[in-house]
Design a protein around this motif. Structure first.
Motif, PDB file in Angstrom:
ATOM      1  N   GLU A   9       0.741  -1.229  -0.309  1.00 31.98           N
ATOM      2  CA  GLU A   9      -0.367  -0.387   0.035  1.00 31.98           C
ATOM      3  C   GLU A   9       0.429   1.145  -0.231  1.00 31.98           C
ATOM      4  O   GLU A   9       0.427   2.449  -0.314  1.00 31.98           O
ATOM      5  CB  GLU A   9      -0.567   0.179   0.913  1.00 31.98           C
ATOM      6  CG  GLU A   9      -2.232  -1.178   1.223  1.00 31.98           C
ATOM      7  CD  GLU A   9      -3.293  -0.768  -0.076  1.00 31.98           C
ATOM      8  OE1 GLU A   9      -2.393  -0.091  -0.765  1.00 31.98           O
ATOM      9  OE2 GLU A   9      -3.795  -2.119   0.574  1.00 31.98           O
ATOM     10  N   GLU A  11       3.415   4.472  -1.215  1.00 29.64           N
ATOM     11  CA  GLU A  11       3.774   4.798  -2.486  1.00 29.64           C
ATOM     12  C   GLU A  11       5.259   4.783  -2.914  1.00 29.64           C
ATOM     13  O   GLU A  11       4.824   4.752  -4.615  1.00 29.64           O
ATOM     14  CB  GLU A  11       3.354   6.523  -1.804  1.00 29.64           C
ATOM     15  CG  GLU A  11       2.583   7.528  -2.355  1.00 29.64           C
ATOM     16  CD  GLU A  11       1.307   6.752  -2.917  1.00 29.64           C
ATOM     17  OE1 GLU A  11       1.566   7.378  -3.736  1.00 29.64           O
ATOM     18  OE2 GLU A  11       0.146   6.586  -2.848  1.00 29.64           O
ATOM     19  N   LEU A  14       4.300   1.710  -4.757  1.00 33.66           N
ATOM     20  CA  LEU A  14       3.366   1.496  -6.075  1.00 33.66           C
ATOM     21  C   LEU A  14       3.781   1.931  -7.346  1.00 33.66           C
ATOM     22  O   LEU A  14       3.631   1.659  -8.406  1.00 33.66           O
ATOM     23  CB  LEU A  14       2.347   3.224  -5.533  1.00 33.66           C
ATOM     24  CG  LEU A  14       1.571   2.977  -7.267  1.00 33.66           C
ATOM     25  CD1 LEU A  14       0.673   1.400  -7.225  1.00 33.66           C
ATOM     26  CD2 LEU A  14       0.543   4.304  -6.201  1.00 33.66           C
ATOM     27  N   SER A  86      -3.341  -5.541  -3.327  1.00 33.47           N
ATOM     28  CA  SER A  86      -3.912  -4.009  -2.613  1.00 33.47           C
ATOM     29  C   SER A  86      -4.712  -3.196  -3.324  1.00 33.47           C
ATOM     30  O   SER A  86      -4.701  -2.909  -4.459  1.00 33.47           O
ATOM     31  CB  SER A  86      -2.152  -3.325  -3.211  1.00 33.47           C
ATOM     32  OG  SER A  86      -1.881  -2.137  -3.295  1.00 33.47           O
ATOM     33  N   ASN A  88      -4.471  -0.259  -3.333  1.00 35.10           N
ATOM     34  CA  ASN A  88      -3.543   1.228  -3.983  1.00 35.10           C
ATOM     35  C   ASN A  88      -3.624   0.511  -5.323  1.00 35.10           C
ATOM     36  O   ASN A  88      -3.313   1.389  -6.147  1.00 35.10           O
ATOM     37  CB  ASN A  88      -2.104   1.244  -2.895  1.00 35.10           C
ATOM     38  CG  ASN A  88      -1.809   3.036  -2.920  1.00 35.10           C
ATOM     39  OD1 ASN A  88      -3.184   3.504  -3.388  1.00 35.10           O
ATOM     40  ND2 ASN A  88      -0.768   3.458  -2.075  1.00 35.10           N
ATOM     41  N   ARG A  91      -6.155   0.119  -8.002  1.00 29.20           N
ATOM     42  CA  ARG A  91      -6.906   1.692  -7.814  1.00 29.20           C
ATOM     43  C   ARG A  91      -6.191   2.340  -8.815  1.00 29.20           C
ATOM     44  O   ARG A  91      -6.648   2.903 -10.217  1.00 29.20           O
ATOM     45  CB  ARG A  91      -6.683   3.023  -6.894  1.00 29.20           C
ATOM     46  CG  ARG A  91      -8.464   2.670  -6.051  1.00 29.20           C
ATOM     47  CD  ARG A  91      -7.868   4.315  -4.931  1.00 29.20           C
ATOM     48  NE  ARG A  91      -7.089   3.962  -3.855  1.00 29.20           N
ATOM     49  CZ  ARG A  91      -7.314   3.789  -2.639  1.00 29.20           C
ATOM     50  NH1 ARG A  91      -8.226   2.844  -2.629  1.00 29.20           N
ATOM     51  NH2 ARG A  91      -5.838   3.645  -2.078  1.00 29.20           N
TER      52      ARG A  91
END
Length: 246
Positions: A9, A11, A14, A86, A88, A91
Motif C-alpha cells: 500500500e 507510495e 506503487l 492492494s 493502491n 486503483r
C-alpha cells in the motif's frame, strides 16, 4: 496479512510497480546495463504468453498488481478480471484505462523523476475490470474461467494451500492455468510450516495433479528497479497447466 499492514500500500512500492509494469527500457535501465538486465524486462507481458494461442471468453488475473498482465490477457479474452490485495494497486490499475498515470521514479535519496505510466496501443481497456480481493479467500461466485494467471503471488501468501485448493473451481474443465513463482519463501510472508517440504515444483505437482495436467515448466527472469543503482534481478518458475476434463 491485514490491509493495514500490507507493504504494497506504500507510495514507494506503487511507483516501483508502475515502473516494473509500464516503464520503457530507457526509463528503467542505466546506460551501462548488461544484456541480461534487458532480457528481464516486460515480465508481466511474458508470463501471459505461456497460455495457448487463441481467443477465449473469460480470464482471471490473481495478484494482478498494477494491471499490466491483466490488460495483456484482454487482447485475447472477451472479459478479463484482475484481483489484487492492494487497494493502491487496484486503483492505479483501473485508472490506467482512462488516461496515463503520473508517478515519481526514485533515483536516490530525495531525488525523483516524474514519469507517466501508459497502456500500450491496441489494448481493449473496456473489457477489463479490477477489484480488491484476497487470493486465499476469494468470493464464492468466482468460477469457470478459461484462463487463470497468478504471477509472483504464491510465495507471498500466508496460507498458499488455500489458493491451490480453490484453483480447480476457478478453472473450467479444459481451461488453462499459469502460475509464476520465484520460490522465495520468506517467514515474513509465509510461516515456515506452510512452506513446501521439498521443491516447489514437486509440491505443485502433488497439490494440483489430481485436477490439472502439467504442460510446461520454464524460467522467466524479471527486474525491479529500486533506485538508479539498485536493482532486483530474479528468475521466476513458470508452470502452465491444463484443467482435466473430469
Amino acid at each position: 496479512m491485514s490491509a493495514n499492514s500490507n507493504p504494497y500500500e506504500t507510495e514507494r512500492l506503487l511507483s516501483e510497480y508502475l515502473l516494473f509494469h509500464y516503464g520503457t527500457a530507457e526509463e528503467i535501465l542505466p546506460g551501462s546495463a548488461p544484456a541480461g538486465m534487458r532480457d528481464a524486462l516486460d515480465f508481466a507481458v511474458r508470463t501471459t504468453r505461456h497460455f495457448s494461442p487463441g481467443t477465449v471468453e473469460r480470464t482471471l488475473d490473481l495478484g494482478c498488481a498494477v494491471g499490466r498482465s491483466t490488460y495483456e490477457m484482454s487482447r485475447s479474452s472477451q472479459e478479463t478480471l484482475g484481483i489484487d490485495f492492494s487497494q493502491n494497486f487496484v486503483r492505479a490499475a483501473a485508472a490506467m484505462a482512462g488516461a496515463p498515470l503520473p508517478y515519481a521514479r526514485l533515483d536516490e535519496a530525495h531525488k525523483r523523476t516524474p514519469l507517466l505510466a501508459r497502456l500500450p496501443e491496441g489494448l481493449p481497456p473496456n473489457q477489463v475490470r479490477f477489484e480488491t480481493g484476497d487470493a486465499m479467500n476469494l468470493r464464492a461466485d468466482l468460477k469457470n474461467f478459461d484462463r487463470v494467471h497468478a504471477a509472483n503471488l504464491l510465495c507471498r501468501l500466508t496460507e498458499p494451500d488455500r489458493l491451490l485448493e480453490r484453483l480447480p473451481s476457478l478453472v473450467r474443465p479444459g481451461g488453462e492455468l499459469v502460475i509464476a513463482t520465484p520460490c522465495t519463501w520468506l517467514g515474513e510472508y509465509t510461516p515456515p510450516q506452510n512452506w513446501p517440504q521439498g521443491s516447489t515444483l514437486d509440491w505443485l505437482k502433488e497439490k494440483l495433479g489430481g485436477h490439472f495436467e502439467l504442460i510446461s515448466v520454464n524460467d522467466e527472469p524479471f527486474l525491479i528497479r529500486e533506485t538508479a543503482r539498485k536493482f532486483q534481478w530474479t528468475a521466476s518458475m513458470v508452470t502452465a497447466w491444463k484443467r482435466l476434463l473430469s
